[in-house]
Write a protein that holds these residues in place. Structure first.
Motif, mmCIF file in Angstrom:
data_model
loop_
_atom_site.group_PDB
_atom_site.id
_atom_site.type_symbol
_atom_site.label_atom_id
_atom_site.label_comp_id
_atom_site.label_asym_id
_atom_site.label_seq_id
_atom_site.Cartn_x
_atom_site.Cartn_y
_atom_site.Cartn_z
ATOM 1 N N HIS A 114 32.941 51.328 50.022
ATOM 2 C CA HIS A 114 32.962 52.681 49.433
ATOM 3 C C HIS A 114 32.918 52.648 47.901
ATOM 4 C CE1 HIS A 114 33.809 54.106 53.452
ATOM 5 N NE2 HIS A 114 34.878 53.313 53.515
ATOM 6 N N ASP A 164 27.757 56.685 52.645
ATOM 7 C CA ASP A 164 28.508 56.529 53.897
ATOM 8 C C ASP A 164 28.433 55.106 54.446
ATOM 9 O OD1 ASP A 164 29.108 59.214 53.715
ATOM 10 O OD2 ASP A 164 27.483 59.854 55.046
ATOM 11 N N GLN A 182 23.370 60.387 50.456
ATOM 12 C CA GLN A 182 24.632 60.487 51.200
ATOM 13 C C GLN A 182 24.747 59.372 52.231
ATOM 14 O OE1 GLN A 182 27.112 62.684 50.362
ATOM 15 N NE2 GLN A 182 28.269 61.335 51.734
#
Length: 287
Positions: A282, A277, A273
């Protein structure tokens, strides 16, 4: 002259009698001829069936019933019946039917009396997320097909690796497991995808791959251009900044200006994760 039963004399015409007999023979001869030919051919077929008889392995029909019956051709053969024959003859593996999955493999293994190893389910993944957000180098007015558009200067997108967005892969999917989203990017429905590979073949840009479904964190980009070039044409492409390499402690690796996850290095403590992030564009996603 001849007399009838009452003694009356009747004149007999020999010519008429001969004509009647000839007419009856004209009908009788073809009937006898066809009957004889039918008997002869039937006898010949009976003998041929005995001489050229081929034993069919009863397991073939059982394997056919064990297969999904989609006849999608993902196995590389012309339908499930042909695949069943190839499996029985040893020319194809038990796990050749991707849409069937582990349950089908187990049933076939039971029919053959062998063991089959557990195979991880695969899924199709689209390695591009640009779509409408990626710049166009010209406006395309031709046939609404990725294959057709790709013939003209490698498509209308400024990124030479980009999805062209006309949905050839969606049309090729025999299981309705894909659709185009609002950005004209194909989306795979995991519950429906059988990893048959039809979409992989249909994509002229080679941006769709089959991967283990457990590898659910990946880089949704396939551009090998330098980061500066990617920035100019797509806001969601990999710019090879190597931040993911540092954050993931080497699980993500940048090669040829493109990051990818090396699952052989992953552990239960891999910060997936955090890698997602920290990615500035992205382009690292999780299913």
């Amino acid at each position: 002259m001849i007399a009838d039963e009452f003694g009356d004399k009747i004149r007999v015409n020999p010519r008429a009698i001969c004509e009647n007999l000839r007419s009856e023979m004209d009908i009788l001869i073809p009937i006898l001829t066809m009957s004889s030919l039918g008997l002869l051919f039937g006898l010949g077929l009976s003998i041929a069936s005995k001489v050229f008889h081929i034993e069919i392995d009863p397991r073939i029909e059982r394997v056919v019933h064990a297969l999904p019956g989609a006849n999608c051709g993902a196995c590389g053969f012309a339908g499930c019946a042909v695949l069943a024959e190839k499996i029985i003859s040893g020319e194809a593996k038990i796990t050749s039917c991707a849409p069937g999955g582990q349950e089908t493999y187990n049933r076939i293994a039971e029919i053959l009396g062998v063991e089959v190893e557990l195979k991880v389910k695969q899924i199709a993944r689209v390695r591009c997320d640009g779509g409408k957000r990626a710049k166009d180098k010209f406006e395309y007015f031709g046939v609404r097909s990725c294959a057709a558009a790709n013939l003209y200067s490698n498509g209308q997108k400024s990124c030479r690796y980009a999805c062209l967005g006309f949905g050839d892969c969606v049309k090729a999917c025999p299981f309705d497991a894909m659709y185009l989203n609002e950005n004209n990017i194909p989306v795979v429905i995991p519950q429906k995808c059988t990893a048959c590979g039809k979409c992989v073949i249909a994509c002229p840009k080679d941006i769709i791959v089959l991967e283990d479904i457990t590898h659910n964190v990946y880089v949704k980009c396939c551009s090998k251009d330098k980061g500066s070039v990617v920035k100019e044409v797509c806001p969601v492409g990999c710019i090879s900044c190597r931040i993911c390499e540092k954050v993931s402690k080497g699980v993500f690796v940048v090669e040829e200006n493109l990051s990818h996850a090396d699952y052989s290095k992953a552990t239960k403590d891999t910060p997936w994760q955090e890698s997602i992030d920290k990615c500035p564009t992205h382009c690292i996603v999780k299913e």
